[in-house]
Design a protein around this motif. Structure first.
Motif, PDB file in Angstrom:
ATOM      1  N   ARG A 134       0.899  -1.084   0.064  1.00 26.74           N
ATOM      2  CA  ARG A 134       0.017  -0.093   0.086  1.00 26.74           C
ATOM      3  C   ARG A 134       0.883   1.222  -0.031  1.00 26.74           C
ATOM      4  O   ARG A 134       1.981   1.312   0.685  1.00 26.74           O
ATOM      5  CB  ARG A 134      -0.907  -0.016   1.239  1.00 26.74           C
ATOM      6  N   GLY A 136       2.676   4.652   1.062  1.00 19.41           N
ATOM      7  CA  GLY A 136       2.832   5.318   2.267  1.00 19.41           C
ATOM      8  C   GLY A 136       3.175   4.337   3.497  1.00 19.41           C
ATOM      9  O   GLY A 136       3.427   4.898   4.565  1.00 19.41           O
ATOM     10  N   GLU A 137       3.043   3.063   3.393  1.00 18.67           N
ATOM     11  CA  GLU A 137       3.049   2.016   4.278  1.00 18.67           C
ATOM     12  C   GLU A 137       4.423   1.160   3.877  1.00 18.67           C
ATOM     13  O   GLU A 137       4.528   0.773   2.807  1.00 18.67           O
ATOM     14  CB  GLU A 137       2.030   1.201   4.583  1.00 18.67           C
ATOM     15  N   PRO A 138       5.335   0.838   5.024  1.00 20.98           N
ATOM     16  CA  PRO A 138       6.054  -0.186   4.925  1.00 20.98           C
ATOM     17  C   PRO A 138       5.822  -1.689   4.314  1.00 20.98           C
ATOM     18  O   PRO A 138       4.576  -1.984   4.683  1.00 20.98           O
ATOM     19  CB  PRO A 138       6.979  -0.229   6.029  1.00 20.98           C
ATOM     20  N   SER A 140       5.452  -5.676   4.297  1.00 20.31           N
ATOM     21  CA  SER A 140       5.356  -6.384   5.588  1.00 20.31           C
ATOM     22  C   SER A 140       6.176  -7.575   4.846  1.00 20.31           C
ATOM     23  O   SER A 140       6.299  -7.899   3.856  1.00 20.31           O
ATOM     24  CB  SER A 140       3.816  -6.709   5.709  1.00 20.31           C
TER      25      SER A 140
END
Length: 142
Positions: A134, A136-138, A140
């Motif tokens: 996604r 803007g998100e690091p 996983s």
């Protein structure tokens, strides 16, 4: 008596002296060992630390008259012993370095060339983000 007591130091160092009168008829005698001219190696910093004696003049004379049995004589002997140990350790370290260098040279001279290793193809790491990433998100790891 002072010069006779200091002869072991004079064989290794040049000596400087400082005499200072103190309160209550005390005197401070400071003996400063320095590198003697003509010696090959510089003395260790512990060897050249000044020796200071503070007492009445008569007490200093009495202590110096004791010669090698006095505190100054014992200190000089201890410093000389430590300097000899340091010199011995330096010689042993130099000999070990030379032996290691000679062994490495002998090993390199007797080593046989290895067969050429075939190159394998390495897959480059993917540079695009995972499909479920996604913005803007690091990403996983799970």
């Amino acid at each position: 008596m002072l010069i006779a007591t200091l002869m072991p130091l004079l064989s290794r160092y040049s000596l400087g002296f400082d005499l200072v009168a103190g309160p209550d008829d005390t005197v401070t005698l400071t003996i400063i060992p320095r590198k003697a001219e003509g010696t090959g190696s510089a003395p260790e910093t512990g060897e050249t630390r000044p020796i200071a004696i503070t007492a009445r003049a008569a007490e200093i004379d009495t202590e110096l008259a004791r010669g090698t049995d006095g505190a100054l004589g014992q200190l000089i002997a201890a410093r000389r012993g430590l300097a000899d140990q340091i010199a011995g350790q330096r010689q042993a370290a130099d000999a070990a370095r030379q032996a290691t260098a000679e062994a490495a040279k002998a090993k390199a001279a007797s080593a046989t060339p290895r067969a050429a290793v075939s190159a394998s193809v390495v897959q480059p790491a993917p540079t695009s983000p995972p499909a479920d990433a996604r913005p803007g998100e690091p990403a996983s790891l799970f």
